[in-house]
Every structure is written in C-alpha cells, then in structure tokens.
Design a protein around this motif. Structure first.
Motif, PDB file in Angstrom:
ATOM      1  N   GLY A  15     -48.522   7.123  11.906  1.00  0.00           N
ATOM      2  CA  GLY A  15     -47.165   7.636  11.960  1.00  0.00           C
ATOM      3  C   GLY A  15     -46.340   6.984  13.034  1.00  0.00           C
ATOM      4  O   GLY A  15     -45.149   7.195  13.138  1.00  0.00           O
ATOM      5  N   ASP A  16     -46.990   6.143  13.864  1.00  0.00           N
ATOM      6  CA  ASP A  16     -46.283   5.536  14.965  1.00  0.00           C
ATOM      7  C   ASP A  16     -45.827   4.109  14.713  1.00  0.00           C
ATOM      8  O   ASP A  16     -45.330   3.459  15.606  1.00  0.00           O
ATOM      9  CB  ASP A  16     -47.163   5.549  16.230  1.00  0.00           C
ATOM     10  N   THR A  17     -46.037   3.599  13.508  1.00  0.00           N
ATOM     11  CA  THR A  17     -45.596   2.248  13.242  1.00  0.00           C
ATOM     12  C   THR A  17     -44.251   2.241  12.556  1.00  0.00           C
ATOM     13  O   THR A  17     -43.756   3.252  12.109  1.00  0.00           O
ATOM     14  CB  THR A  17     -46.623   1.510  12.360  1.00  0.00           C
ATOM     15  N   GLY A  18     -43.694   1.023  12.467  1.00  0.00           N
ATOM     16  CA  GLY A  18     -42.392   0.895  11.839  1.00  0.00           C
ATOM     17  C   GLY A  18     -41.353   0.479  12.847  1.00  0.00           C
ATOM     18  O   GLY A  18     -41.611   0.314  14.020  1.00  0.00           O
ATOM     19  N   PRO A  19     -40.113   0.286  12.417  1.00  0.00           N
ATOM     20  CA  PRO A  19     -39.052  -0.170  13.296  1.00  0.00           C
ATOM     21  C   PRO A  19     -38.863   0.754  14.487  1.00  0.00           C
ATOM     22  O   PRO A  19     -38.822   1.963  14.343  1.00  0.00           O
ATOM     23  CB  PRO A  19     -37.811  -0.183  12.383  1.00  0.00           C
ATOM     24  N   GLY A  20     -38.779   0.137  15.660  1.00  0.00           N
ATOM     25  CA  GLY A  20     -38.553   0.919  16.856  1.00  0.00           C
ATOM     26  C   GLY A  20     -39.784   1.598  17.406  1.00  0.00           C
ATOM     27  O   GLY A  20     -39.700   2.349  18.353  1.00  0.00           O
ATOM     28  N   PRO A  22     -43.648   1.884  19.229  1.00  0.00           N
ATOM     29  CA  PRO A  22     -44.212   1.240  20.399  1.00  0.00           C
ATOM     30  C   PRO A  22     -45.403   0.344  20.084  1.00  0.00           C
ATOM     31  O   PRO A  22     -46.086  -0.086  20.982  1.00  0.00           O
ATOM     32  CB  PRO A  22     -44.657   2.437  21.247  1.00  0.00           C
ATOM     33  N   ASP A  23     -45.669   0.046  18.825  1.00  0.00           N
ATOM     34  CA  ASP A  23     -46.893  -0.682  18.499  1.00  0.00           C
ATOM     35  C   ASP A  23     -46.773  -2.189  18.663  1.00  0.00           C
ATOM     36  O   ASP A  23     -47.761  -2.899  18.596  1.00  0.00           O
ATOM     37  CB  ASP A  23     -47.385  -0.345  17.091  1.00  0.00           C
ATOM     38  N   GLY A  24     -45.561  -2.693  18.865  1.00  0.00           N
ATOM     39  CA  GLY A  24     -45.387  -4.113  19.111  1.00  0.00           C
ATOM     40  C   GLY A  24     -45.005  -4.932  17.906  1.00  0.00           C
ATOM     41  O   GLY A  24     -44.561  -6.065  18.042  1.00  0.00           O
ATOM     42  N   LEU A  25     -45.200  -4.422  16.692  1.00  0.00           N
ATOM     43  CA  LEU A  25     -44.782  -5.157  15.497  1.00  0.00           C
ATOM     44  C   LEU A  25     -43.263  -5.156  15.397  1.00  0.00           C
ATOM     45  O   LEU A  25     -42.608  -4.223  15.855  1.00  0.00           O
ATOM     46  CB  LEU A  25     -45.379  -4.525  14.238  1.00  0.00           C
ATOM     47  N   LYS A  26     -42.718  -6.197  14.802  1.00  0.00           N
ATOM     48  CA  LYS A  26     -41.271  -6.290  14.661  1.00  0.00           C
ATOM     49  C   LYS A  26     -40.868  -6.213  13.197  1.00  0.00           C
ATOM     50  O   LYS A  26     -41.584  -6.683  12.318  1.00  0.00           O
ATOM     51  CB  LYS A  26     -40.763  -7.604  15.273  1.00  0.00           C
ATOM     52  N   ALA A  27     -39.696  -5.646  12.961  1.00  0.00           N
ATOM     53  CA  ALA A  27     -39.198  -5.494  11.590  1.00  0.00           C
ATOM     54  C   ALA A  27     -38.582  -6.809  11.139  1.00  0.00           C
ATOM     55  O   ALA A  27     -37.366  -6.960  11.064  1.00  0.00           O
ATOM     56  CB  ALA A  27     -38.169  -4.370  11.534  1.00  0.00           C
ATOM     57  N   GLY A  28     -39.449  -7.785  10.832  1.00  0.00           N
ATOM     58  CA  GLY A  28     -38.964  -9.109  10.474  1.00  0.00           C
ATOM     59  C   GLY A  28     -38.859  -9.371   8.990  1.00  0.00           C
ATOM     60  O   GLY A  28     -38.365 -10.421   8.579  1.00  0.00           O
ATOM     61  N   LYS A  30     -37.249  -8.938   5.441  1.00  0.00           N
ATOM     62  CA  LYS A  30     -35.985  -8.528   4.836  1.00  0.00           C
ATOM     63  C   LYS A  30     -36.263  -7.816   3.514  1.00  0.00           C
ATOM     64  O   LYS A  30     -37.368  -7.881   2.965  1.00  0.00           O
ATOM     65  CB  LYS A  30     -35.092  -9.745   4.599  1.00  0.00           C
ATOM     66  N   ASN A  31     -35.247  -7.150   3.012  1.00  0.00           N
ATOM     67  CA  ASN A  31     -35.410  -6.431   1.741  1.00  0.00           C
ATOM     68  C   ASN A  31     -35.774  -7.370   0.597  1.00  0.00           C
ATOM     69  O   ASN A  31     -36.564  -7.024  -0.284  1.00  0.00           O
ATOM     70  CB  ASN A  31     -34.121  -5.667   1.400  1.00  0.00           C
ATOM     71  N   ARG A  32     -35.224  -8.597   0.601  1.00  0.00           N
ATOM     72  CA  ARG A  32     -35.555  -9.545  -0.461  1.00  0.00           C
ATOM     73  C   ARG A  32     -37.020  -9.964  -0.365  1.00  0.00           C
ATOM     74  O   ARG A  32     -37.673 -10.217  -1.380  1.00  0.00           O
ATOM     75  CB  ARG A  32     -34.629 -10.754  -0.429  1.00  0.00           C
ATOM     76  N   HIS A  33     -37.549 -10.043   0.874  1.00  0.00           N
ATOM     77  CA  HIS A  33     -38.975 -10.350   1.039  1.00  0.00           C
ATOM     78  C   HIS A  33     -39.830  -9.260   0.415  1.00  0.00           C
ATOM     79  O   HIS A  33     -40.768  -9.539  -0.352  1.00  0.00           O
ATOM     80  CB  HIS A  33     -39.329 -10.480   2.523  1.00  0.00           C
ATOM     81  N   SER A 244     -40.602  -3.882   7.861  1.00  0.00           N
ATOM     82  CA  SER A 244     -39.374  -4.184   7.127  1.00  0.00           C
ATOM     83  C   SER A 244     -38.182  -3.483   7.755  1.00  0.00           C
ATOM     84  O   SER A 244     -38.324  -2.620   8.619  1.00  0.00           O
ATOM     85  CB  SER A 244     -39.515  -3.754   5.661  1.00  0.00           C
ATOM     86  N   GLU A 245     -36.985  -3.866   7.298  1.00  0.00           N
ATOM     87  CA  GLU A 245     -35.754  -3.306   7.846  1.00  0.00           C
ATOM     88  C   GLU A 245     -35.569  -1.850   7.445  1.00  0.00           C
ATOM     89  O   GLU A 245     -35.057  -1.053   8.212  1.00  0.00           O
ATOM     90  CB  GLU A 245     -34.560  -4.142   7.357  1.00  0.00           C
ATOM     91  N   ASP A 246     -35.976  -1.510   6.240  1.00  0.00           N
ATOM     92  CA  ASP A 246     -35.807  -0.145   5.727  1.00  0.00           C
ATOM     93  C   ASP A 246     -37.072   0.241   4.963  1.00  0.00           C
ATOM     94  O   ASP A 246     -37.128   0.149   3.732  1.00  0.00           O
ATOM     95  CB  ASP A 246     -34.581  -0.079   4.808  1.00  0.00           C
ATOM     96  N   PRO A 247     -38.134   0.647   5.689  1.00  0.00           N
ATOM     97  CA  PRO A 247     -39.438   0.884   5.066  1.00  0.00           C
ATOM     98  C   PRO A 247     -39.400   1.891   3.918  1.00  0.00           C
ATOM     99  O   PRO A 247     -39.989   1.663   2.864  1.00  0.00           O
ATOM    100  CB  PRO A 247     -40.309   1.401   6.222  1.00  0.00           C
TER     101      PRO A 247
END
Length: 489
Positions: A15-20, A22-28, A30-33, A244-247
């Motif tokens: 529940g702690d992953t995703g944009p913003g 603290p896990d360090g992954l970045k929302a890189g 895009k929706n088209r991806h 992603s930008e909008d999971p």
C-alpha cells in the motif's frame, strides 16, 4: 550514485508504493506506455511459435481451447484489477497475498514468480539468438544471447521510462502485425483480397477435414494445456501501474479492455489461420501456423517477415520479463523477504541491485541452456512450468480475502469489482484446479506439475519455518493484527 534505504517495517507493508511514496520508485511510465503494455502483454512469442502444436492436437476446436483459457485469464485479471486499482504496488499479487493470506504466501508466490521470469529470460534470449544467428551466422548463438541480454539490461537500468519506451514500440509492432494479419487474412478467407493465392473457401475449413473436432472433444482439454502458458504476462500491467502517472486509471482501463484484447489478438488470429488452411495441412506442421497462413495468401518472404515479428515478441518478452522480475525482487526486499539491497533505488528511481540480481540469474540460466540443455535447464524449465497456474490460484484466493479488507478500510477505492463475487471467483478456482489435475494425465504436463509443486512446497516450507524463527517478523505481524482489530467494526 545516491541510494535510498529501505523503509521501516511498518512502511514496507503493501500500500506504500506509487507516486509520491517513500519507496524510491518514480512515476516514469506515461499513460501511452501503460496502454501499450496492457495491449501487448497478452501477445507473447508463444502465440506465434506454439499455436501450430495446438492446432495439430485439437484441429479447429483449438478455438474453444483458446476461448476457455481466455475466459480464465479475463476472470483472473478482473480479480487482480480490483485489488490493483484499490492499491497499486510494484509487488502486485505478492503484496496482496502477503496482506490477505499471510507473510508466507506473499514470500512464496513472489519468489516463485521471480523464478518463473528469470527462466523465461533464458528461454527468450536463446530464441532470439537463434533468429539473429540465422541472419548473421558469423556471430555465434551464445554471443547473440549475451548481446540481447546486455542491451535490455542497460535499457532497464537507465530508467523506468526507458523500459516503457522500448516496450511501447515492441508491443506496437506486435499489435500492428497481428491486426494487419487479421485484416489481410480475413479478406483472403472470403476470396476478396486482390492478388491472393488462397482459394477463398470461406468457413469451409472449419468442418471439411473430419469436422470441427476431428480428434474428439477431449482434444479441447489437450489444447488447453498447450496454449495456457502463452497467456502468461497479462498481469504485468498491474506491477507497472505503481510507476505510472495515474495508477488507478491505468489499471481500470487495462482490466476493462482485457476481454477485447484476448478476443481480437488470440481468437481472431487463430480463427484466420484455421479458416485459411485445413487444420491438418502439412505446411502448418512444417513451417508454423502463421508462416503457412501468410504463404497461402502469397505474401513474399513470409518466413522472414514472421521471424522479424517473432524476434520483436521475444525482445518484448525479455524486456518485460527483466522488468517484472526486478520489481518483484524490489517488492520482496521492501517486505524484508529478500536482501535489503534489492529495496534500494538509485537517483533515477531505478532498483539497480534488483535488476542486476535478476539478470545474473538469467545469465546463469542461459549458460545452463547451452551447457546442459537436457538436464539442468530442462529441470529449471519444468519446475517453473506450472507457476503461472499457481500464481492465478493465489490471485483468486487473495481476492476472496482482500474484498473484505478493502470494504472495511477504503471502500471508496473499490472502483473495479469482480463480477458475481464470490461465485465467479470460486468458479475460476475450480477451472484452474481442473487444468492442474488434468495436466497430471499428460506426460509432459505431469512432469511440469510435479516438479513445480515440489519447488513450491520447498519455498512454502522455507517461508513458514522462517516466519516461526523470526521474532521481529512476529512483532510486526502482531502489531498489524492489533491495528486491524482496532479499526474493525
């Protein structure tokens, strides 16, 4: 390189992953991806190179085999979509199983899934090397396998956006190729394609060679065993959604579109093959279903055209396999189920150690494939063969429990719902269980189920013993139990 340490035990829970986060992954991504990953995720190299065996086994009835497996995948993806839309995370079903079924379940299915994909890396690298060696024989096959692995490892190490961009184009080529095949082949089936060499018999080939089920109804189930593993990979989009930008939107869209994706790309293309040619055509057996179909139309250099498409599918599978294995390793590291180094990311938000750790095992598996293909590698292949079905079973049982947890804690996040819950969930469990049991009646399937079950049992046993001997994990689980009781109605 700046590294971000793993979060604390409480932060590492699902529940702690995703944009913003603290896990360090970045929302890189895009929706088209995400859209193309979702579309191309169900199109593996197995569709192109493995369908001829299914057609030989079941005749035109292979369409029913694909439909049954497709239905099963639609149900599983709906369940996974329900959980992923409510809680996008890089660990996907492993993290949900950790929460719903227990730490042993998340640990076990996570490592089994990781094992499955590192073996797939070896299979796909070798398949790609065979094609490339045919084009450039001066470079030995092992060198091509090495080159392919190094290039795609570098791609994944650069950034998640780099992975997404490569996969966007790989998947795009597959989608365009199959769409063109269906359109051109469909016109040839009815004799309206200008310049076609095919006689255009319409739907006659579905029944004119000993009927729609020439080998009897039982061949449908045999066909299921041959095609079920070509569907593995549809769940990748739920792992990628965490970056992603909008999971939530990405997961919802992918889940809702899985029906037409399977109907068009699998059923549509196989339908064209079995209507262009008789199911027992020697060309299908000798050249493969898609090459034979293209040659029947009169497409020049059909074999080389298909080699390009298959190579693209292989590279796509390799690219996604490395991404998937590394993100599962990353999630396991976050939950203290793998070395802590796996949970660290560099300044670009890339889990570098998890990627390198996964690719090292992939390289080892490639080496086994060249050194001991009929012993060690054959064991690896068979012992991971039924993992796909185990994963789907765990997703089903996890969803049975997670529905109540989501309704209790965040009911507003239940934006995707499994149909006719819990009846269709239990029906899917019954379908997957039946396939596993039926595999025991098949010589090749029996070995896969037995060896995969043995490996799974060892991993589960290790997880249970590890949990019993780890006071720190017991303290974390106890604190969570108390927290759940405090919010329970």
């Amino acid at each position: 390189m700046s590294a971000q340490p793993a979060t604390s035990a409480e932060q590492q829970r699902p529940g702690d992953t995703g944009p913003g986060s603290p896990d360090g992954l970045k929302a890189g991504l895009k929706n088209r991806h995400l859209s193309m990953i979702a579309i191309g995720g169900v199109i593996g190299a197995g569709l192109f190179v493995g369908s001829s065996a299914g057609i030989a086994k079941a005749g035109p009835g292979i369409l029913i085999s694909y439909a049954l497996v497709g239905l099963m995948v639609v149900m599983v993806m709906r369940m996974l979509g329900e959980m992923a839309a409510a809680n996008p995370t890089s660990g996907s079903f492993s993290a949900y199983a950790d929460r719903a079924l227990g730490r042993w379940a998340g640990f076990s299915i996570g490592w089994l899934y990781w094992f499955f994909w590192v073996v797939v890396l070896a299979v796909e690298a070798t398949a790609g090397a065979v094609i490339l060696e045919g084009w450039v024989p001066a470079v030995p096959q092992w060198a091509w396998a090495l080159i392919v692995m190094i290039v795609l490892t570098a791609t994944n190490l650069v950034s998640v956006a780099s992975y997404g961009e490569f996969e966007f184009w790989f998947a795009g080529i597959k989608v365009v190729a199959i769409a063109a095949f269906i359109v051109i082949g469909g016109l040839a089936v009815f004799g309206i394609l200008p310049g076609s060499d095919n006689p255009g018999n319409g739907l006659a080939h579905l029944t004119d060679h000993s009927g729609f089920l020439p080998n009897g109804p039982g061949a449908i189930l045999s066909g299921v065993l041959l095609v079920v593993f070509s569907f593995m990979g549809s769940e990748i989009v739920t792992l990628a959604a965490g970056e992603s930008e909008d999971p939530q939107r990405a997961v919802t869209k992918a889940t809702n579109s899985v029906i037409w994706r399977i109907a068009v790309f699998y059923l549509g293309s196989i339908f064209v093959v079995v209507t262009l040619l008789p199911w027992d055509s020697k060309a299908i057996a000798d050249k493969g279903s898609y090459v034979a179909a293209l040659e029947s139309i009169g497409i020049p250099h059909a074999g080389q055209v298909m080699n390009v498409i298959v190579l693209t599918a292989v590279l796509s599978c390799l690219n996604s396999g490395l991404y998937t294995a590394s993100r599962m390793a990353f999630s396991l590291g976050q939950r203290s189920d793998a070395p802590a180094a796996f949970a660290r990311t560099n300044s670009r938000g890339v889990p570098q150690t998890a990627i390198l750790g996964s690719v090292v095992f992939g390289f080892i598996a490639v080496w086994f494939n060249y050194q001991w293909p009929d012993t060690v590698f054959d064991f690896l292949l068979n012992s991971s063969g039924a993992v796909a079905l185990f994963v789907w079973l765990v997703i089903c049982f996890t969803q049975l429990r997670m529905r109540g947890i989501i309704l209790r804690e965040n009911p507003e996040k239940l934006v995707v719902r499994m149909w006719l819950f819990p009846y269709l969930t239990w029906a899917t469990i019954a379908m997957i269980s039946f396939v596993l049991v039926y595999m025991l009646t098949d010589k090749d399937g029996r070995e896969q189920v037995i060896l995969s079950a043995l490996v799974a049992a060892l991993v589960v046993a290790f997880a249970l013993v590890r949990d019993k001997l780890s006071p720190q994990r017991q303290q974390v689980d106890g604190a969570e139990s108390r927290a759940k009781e405090s919010v329970a109605p």
